[in-house]
Design a protein around this motif. Structure first.
Motif, short mmCIF file in Angstrom:
data_model
loop_
_atom_site.label_atom_id
_atom_site.label_comp_id
_atom_site.label_asym_id
_atom_site.label_seq_id
_atom_site.Cartn_x
_atom_site.Cartn_y
_atom_site.Cartn_z
N SER A 24 -43.49 20.18 -4.06
CA SER A 24 -42.98 20.91 -5.25
C SER A 24 -43.00 19.99 -6.34
O SER A 24 -42.75 20.56 -7.49
CB SER A 24 -41.56 21.59 -4.82
OG SER A 24 -40.57 20.62 -4.95
N ILE A 75 -34.47 23.14 -3.59
CA ILE A 75 -35.14 23.96 -2.80
C ILE A 75 -34.17 24.21 -1.31
O ILE A 75 -33.58 23.19 -0.94
CB ILE A 75 -36.39 23.25 -2.09
CG1 ILE A 75 -37.34 22.82 -3.33
CG2 ILE A 75 -37.22 24.02 -0.96
CD1 ILE A 75 -38.51 22.04 -2.86
N ASN A 103 -41.35 16.12 2.71
CA ASN A 103 -42.84 16.71 2.41
C ASN A 103 -42.57 17.98 1.55
O ASN A 103 -43.46 18.21 0.67
CB ASN A 103 -43.51 16.90 3.80
CG ASN A 103 -43.83 15.88 4.33
OD1 ASN A 103 -43.90 14.47 3.81
ND2 ASN A 103 -44.06 15.68 5.66
N ALA A 104 -41.69 18.75 1.74
CA ALA A 104 -41.41 20.17 1.04
C ALA A 104 -41.28 19.71 -0.56
O ALA A 104 -41.55 20.38 -1.56
CB ALA A 104 -40.15 20.73 1.59
N LEU A 160 -34.00 25.40 2.67
CA LEU A 160 -34.85 25.81 3.80
C LEU A 160 -33.99 26.33 4.52
O LEU A 160 -32.62 26.24 4.69
CB LEU A 160 -35.03 24.38 4.34
CG LEU A 160 -36.06 23.51 3.67
CD1 LEU A 160 -36.41 22.17 4.49
CD2 LEU A 160 -37.31 24.06 3.30
N ALA A 184 -38.22 17.88 5.03
CA ALA A 184 -37.49 17.86 3.77
C ALA A 184 -38.36 17.22 2.64
O ALA A 184 -38.59 17.71 1.51
CB ALA A 184 -36.15 17.72 3.91
N ASP A 200 -31.55 21.12 3.56
CA ASP A 200 -32.34 21.48 4.78
C ASP A 200 -31.28 22.21 5.68
O ASP A 200 -30.64 21.75 6.61
CB ASP A 200 -32.42 19.89 5.43
CG ASP A 200 -33.45 20.35 6.53
OD1 ASP A 200 -34.03 21.28 6.75
OD2 ASP A 200 -33.84 18.99 7.30
N VAL A 240 -33.58 19.10 -1.59
CA VAL A 240 -33.94 19.87 -0.70
C VAL A 240 -32.80 20.06 0.26
O VAL A 240 -32.24 19.03 1.11
CB VAL A 240 -35.09 19.40 -0.03
CG1 VAL A 240 -35.44 20.38 1.48
CG2 VAL A 240 -36.18 19.18 -0.57
#
Length: 84
Positions: A81, A63, A76-77, A65, A74, A40, A38
Motif C-alpha cells: 500500500s 490498515i 508485506n501489506a 487486518l 503485516a 494486525d 498495520v
C-alpha cells in the motif's frame, strides 16, 4: 538533488498504549514521506488510536487486518500500500 522519501512501516498488535508515540516519533523525521500502520487484528483500540495520532499532514495511513497474519504478513501489506 531530491530529498529521500522514506516510508516507515509500523506493524502493531494490541499496541493502543504505545502506537501514538511511535507515530509521532516517525513523523518528526524530515525524510519521512509516509507512515503506514498495520493493525494486525488487535483486540484493543490500536487502529482507532493510530488514526487519532495523524497530524493532518496526509502522511499517515492505517490498515486494519481482520485476521492476525504475523509481522511479515503485516509488513508485506504495508509495502503493497506504500506510495513512497
Amino acid at each position: 538533488m531530491t530529498e529521500p522519501e522514506v516510508c516507515v512501516i509500523i506493524a502493531a498488535r494490541n499496541a493502543a498504549r504505545t502506537i501514538a508515540v511511535a507515530i509521532a516519533s516517525a513523523l518528526r523525521e524530515p525524510e519521512v514521506a509516509e507512515v503506514v500502520v498495520v493493525d494486525d487484528a488487535s483486540t484493543d483500540d490500536t487502529a482507532k488510536v493510530a488514526r487519532a495520532a495523524d497530524d493532518g499532514s496526509g502522511r499517515v495511513s492505517v490498515i486494519r487486518l481482520d485476521v492476525n497474519g504475523g509481522p511479515s504478513f503485516a509488513r508485506n501489506a504495508a509495502i503493497a500500500s506504500s506510495k513512497s
